[in-house]
Each structure stands twice: as C-alpha cells, then as structure tokens.
Design a protein around this motif. Sequence first.
Motif, mmCIF file in Angstrom:
data_model
loop_
_atom_site.group_PDB
_atom_site.id
_atom_site.type_symbol
_atom_site.label_atom_id
_atom_site.label_comp_id
_atom_site.label_asym_id
_atom_site.label_seq_id
_atom_site.Cartn_x
_atom_site.Cartn_y
_atom_site.Cartn_z
ATOM 1 N N LEU A 1 0.830 -1.195 0.000
ATOM 2 C CA LEU A 1 0.000 0.000 0.000
ATOM 3 C C LEU A 1 0.867 1.248 0.000
ATOM 4 C CD1 LEU A 1 -2.647 -1.136 2.657
ATOM 5 C CD2 LEU A 1 -2.791 -1.288 0.170
ATOM 6 N N THR B 1 1.001 5.637 0.416
ATOM 7 C CA THR B 1 0.357 6.805 1.007
ATOM 8 C C THR B 1 -0.033 7.775 -0.110
ATOM 9 O OG1 THR B 1 2.399 8.058 1.212
ATOM 10 C CG2 THR B 1 1.813 6.602 3.063
ATOM 11 N N SER C 1 -9.301 3.491 -2.733
ATOM 12 C CA SER C 1 -8.425 3.615 -1.574
ATOM 13 C C SER C 1 -8.947 2.731 -0.447
ATOM 14 C CB SER C 1 -8.340 5.067 -1.106
ATOM 15 O OG SER C 1 -9.587 5.520 -0.627
ATOM 16 N N THR D 1 -7.094 3.103 6.763
ATOM 17 C CA THR D 1 -6.434 2.435 7.889
ATOM 18 C C THR D 1 -7.337 2.561 9.115
ATOM 19 O OG1 THR D 1 -5.312 4.420 8.688
ATOM 20 C CG2 THR D 1 -4.163 3.111 6.997
ATOM 21 N N HIS E 1 -6.645 6.998 7.776
ATOM 22 C CA HIS E 1 -5.795 7.491 6.693
ATOM 23 C C HIS E 1 -6.011 6.671 5.433
ATOM 24 C CE1 HIS E 1 -3.617 10.052 9.487
ATOM 25 N NE2 HIS E 1 -3.618 9.022 10.320
ATOM 26 N N ARG E 2 -5.875 7.311 4.283
ATOM 27 C CA ARG E 2 -6.029 6.615 3.009
ATOM 28 C C ARG E 2 -4.745 5.904 2.623
ATOM 29 N NH1 ARG E 2 -10.536 8.113 -0.016
ATOM 30 N NH2 ARG E 2 -11.438 10.093 0.591
ATOM 31 N N ARG E 3 -4.917 4.754 2.009
ATOM 32 C CA ARG E 3 -3.804 4.019 1.407
ATOM 33 C C ARG E 3 -4.278 3.510 0.057
ATOM 34 N NH1 ARG E 3 -1.831 6.532 4.717
ATOM 35 N NH2 ARG E 3 -0.520 5.893 6.457
#
Length: 72
Positions: free
Chosen positions: A11, A13, A39, A42, A46-48
């Motif tokens: 993944l 960021t 996406s 988490t 947060h997007r990954r």
Amino acid sequence: MSTMEGTTEQLLTPSEVAARFRVDPKTVTRWANAGKISSIRTLGGHRRFRRSEVEELLAASGLVDAHHPTAI
C-alpha cells in the motif's frame, strides 16, 4: 504492507502516489473522492492506495513506460 484475503498487497500513502503522478497529495485525495482511484482506510482513518492499481493507472496514463515503472 497489509494482508488482505490471504495475499500481501503493498500500500502507498497519498504522498507516494502524488510523487509518482507528479501532482499534489490533495489531488490524489480528490481522485479518490471522485472514484478515479480506489483507496483503503487504515484504522486511524488514513487513506492508502494499492501499488498495483497505481502502477496500472500510471501505465494507462502514458506517464511511465509499463516495462520500466520506476522510469518516472
């Protein structure tokens, strides 16, 4: 790395994706909100982004040679 359905998926960021496309990280977030790129969130929210999908989009965009993905 994240384990999903028995497979290990690398993944990235938003900053890592932005660097590959040479755009601002906020642009990557807008693409995700618009559904242009999927996406994963988490536990902290947060997007990954899946590296494999990012590399496919890069190749399709013509920004990178599909045979040399690090050529950007």
